[in-house]
Design a protein around this motif. Structure first.
Motif, PDB file in Angstrom:
ATOM      1  N   LEU A   1      -3.921  12.002   3.339  1.00 14.18           N
ATOM      2  CA  LEU A   1      -3.669  10.625   2.905  1.00 14.18           C
ATOM      3  C   LEU A   1      -2.476  10.037   3.990  1.00 14.18           C
ATOM      4  N   HIS A   2      -1.499  10.914   3.896  1.00 12.28           N
ATOM      5  CA  HIS A   2      -0.309  10.452   5.187  1.00 12.28           C
ATOM      6  C   HIS A   2      -0.934  10.489   6.207  1.00 12.28           C
ATOM      7  N   GLY A   3      -1.658  11.197   6.750  1.00 14.22           N
ATOM      8  CA  GLY A   3      -2.292  11.116   8.290  1.00 14.22           C
ATOM      9  C   GLY A   3      -3.078   9.913   8.482  1.00 14.22           C
ATOM     10  N   LEU A   4      -3.947   9.536   7.307  1.00 13.59           N
ATOM     11  CA  LEU A   4      -4.702   8.361   7.421  1.00 13.59           C
ATOM     12  C   LEU A   4      -4.031   7.218   7.599  1.00 13.59           C
ATOM     13  N   LEU A   5      -2.977   7.157   6.623  1.00 12.52           N
ATOM     14  CA  LEU A   5      -2.267   5.994   6.508  1.00 12.52           C
ATOM     15  C   LEU A   5      -1.526   5.614   7.895  1.00 12.52           C
ATOM     16  N   ARG A   6      -0.798   6.908   8.763  1.00  8.80           N
ATOM     17  CA  ARG A   6      -0.322   6.763   9.787  1.00  8.80           C
ATOM     18  C   ARG A   6      -1.272   6.087  10.996  1.00  8.80           C
ATOM     19  N   HIS A   7      -2.444   6.799  10.877  1.00  9.96           N
ATOM     20  CA  HIS A   7      -3.403   6.295  11.806  1.00  9.96           C
ATOM     21  C   HIS A   7      -3.800   4.775  11.617  1.00  9.96           C
ATOM     22  N   HIS A   8      -3.813   4.378  10.218  1.00 11.65           N
ATOM     23  CA  HIS A   8      -4.238   2.884   9.866  1.00 11.65           C
ATOM     24  C   HIS A   8      -3.106   1.989  10.188  1.00 11.65           C
ATOM     25  N   GLU A   9      -1.839   2.418  10.306  1.00  8.75           N
ATOM     26  CA  GLU A   9      -0.832   1.716  10.937  1.00  8.75           C
ATOM     27  C   GLU A   9      -0.825   1.364  12.314  1.00  8.75           C
ATOM     28  N   GLN A  10      -1.208   2.398  13.122  1.00 10.79           N
ATOM     29  CA  GLN A  10      -1.083   2.477  14.341  1.00 10.79           C
ATOM     30  C   GLN A  10      -2.213   1.401  14.938  1.00 10.79           C
ATOM     31  N   GLU A  11      -3.368   1.260  14.054  1.00  7.52           N
ATOM     32  CA  GLU A  11      -4.353   0.695  14.562  1.00  7.52           C
ATOM     33  C   GLU A  11      -4.041  -0.883  14.154  1.00  7.52           C
ATOM     34  N   ALA A  12      -3.105  -1.384  13.138  1.00 10.09           N
ATOM     35  CA  ALA A  12      -2.997  -2.683  12.746  1.00 10.09           C
ATOM     36  C   ALA A  12      -1.225  -2.812  12.822  1.00 10.09           C
ATOM     37  N   PRO A  13      -0.672  -2.854  13.989  1.00  8.53           N
ATOM     38  CA  PRO A  13       0.616  -2.889  14.225  1.00  8.53           C
ATOM     39  C   PRO A  13       1.289  -4.049  13.848  1.00  8.53           C
ATOM     40  N   ASP A  14       0.469  -5.241  13.679  1.00  2.00           N
ATOM     41  CA  ASP A  14       0.896  -6.531  13.535  1.00  2.00           C
ATOM     42  C   ASP A  14       0.996  -6.953  11.842  1.00  2.00           C
ATOM     43  N   ARG A  15       0.674  -5.858  11.131  1.00  2.41           N
ATOM     44  CA  ARG A  15       0.507  -6.075   9.608  1.00  2.41           C
ATOM     45  C   ARG A  15       1.957  -5.884   9.079  1.00  2.41           C
ATOM     46  N   THR A  16       2.061  -6.827   8.286  1.00  2.00           N
ATOM     47  CA  THR A  16       3.678  -6.943   7.483  1.00  2.00           C
ATOM     48  C   THR A  16       3.554  -5.644   6.743  1.00  2.00           C
ATOM     49  N   SER A  17       5.017  -5.393   6.535  1.00  2.00           N
ATOM     50  CA  SER A  17       5.233  -4.147   5.777  1.00  2.00           C
ATOM     51  C   SER A  17       6.162  -4.532   4.853  1.00  2.00           C
ATOM     52  N   GLY A  18       6.382  -3.933   3.747  1.00  4.16           N
ATOM     53  CA  GLY A  18       7.390  -3.763   2.597  1.00  4.16           C
ATOM     54  C   GLY A  18       6.772  -4.005   1.307  1.00  4.16           C
ATOM     55  N   HIS A  19       7.490  -3.640   0.292  1.00  8.24           N
ATOM     56  CA  HIS A  19       7.067  -3.911  -1.006  1.00  8.24           C
ATOM     57  C   HIS A  19       6.594  -5.324  -1.304  1.00  8.24           C
ATOM     58  N   GLY A  20       5.467  -5.476  -1.963  1.00  4.60           N
ATOM     59  CA  GLY A  20       5.024  -6.812  -2.482  1.00  4.60           C
ATOM     60  C   GLY A  20       4.371  -7.622  -1.315  1.00  4.60           C
ATOM     61  N   SER A  21       4.332  -7.224  -0.144  1.00  2.00           N
ATOM     62  CA  SER A  21       3.537  -7.798   1.037  1.00  2.00           C
ATOM     63  C   SER A  21       2.308  -7.336   1.651  1.00  2.00           C
ATOM     64  N   HIS A  22       1.353  -7.223   0.528  1.00  5.32           N
ATOM     65  CA  HIS A  22      -0.042  -6.864   0.841  1.00  5.32           C
ATOM     66  C   HIS A  22      -0.931  -7.906   1.118  1.00  5.32           C
ATOM     67  N   PRO A  23      -1.023  -8.308   2.515  1.00  8.63           N
ATOM     68  CA  PRO A  23      -1.818  -9.569   2.888  1.00  8.63           C
ATOM     69  C   PRO A  23      -3.313  -9.260   2.497  1.00  8.63           C
ATOM     70  N   VAL A  24      -3.878 -10.165   1.730  1.00  9.71           N
ATOM     71  CA  VAL A  24      -5.276 -10.320   1.347  1.00  9.71           C
ATOM     72  C   VAL A  24      -5.805 -11.580   2.018  1.00  9.71           C
TER      73      VAL A  24
END
Length: 89
Positions: free
Chosen positions: A54-77
């Motif tokens: 899962l750690h590997g998949l999430l790292r890959h997911h973040e690399q594909e979507a670098p413009d995504r906001t990060s932080g607690h409570g900020s899960h864009p829908v």
């Protein structure tokens, strides 16, 4: 995700046997869930579970979507902010 032989395995098609659990595609959520020992409780298995896949998949997911906001409570829908409730009368 489900637990298979002591490891957390993604199950996006929801076809693997056993109890499943959901997780936001955010490395912070994964770390928090591990710290709280949420996976063994949610999946009802004894002992810790290996989450390296899962750690590997999430790292890959973040690399594909670098413009995504990060932080607690900020899960864009997508689409949720633009929806308005309509009065049925």
């Amino acid at each position: 995700m489900v637990a298979v032989d002591g490891a957390l395995v993604p199950d996006p098609r929801r076809r693997l046997p056993g109890r499943g659990a959901w997780l936001h595609p955010d490395p912070d959520c994964l770390r928090l869930a591990e710290r709280r020992r949420a996976f063994p409780r949610a999946l009802r298995v004894p002992g810790p579970l290996d989450a390296q896949v899962l750690h590997g998949l999430l790292r890959h997911h973040e690399q594909e979507a670098p413009d995504r906001t990060s932080g607690h409570g900020s899960h864009p829908v997508p689409g949720r902010q633009t929806r308005k409730q309509v009065d049925p009368s």
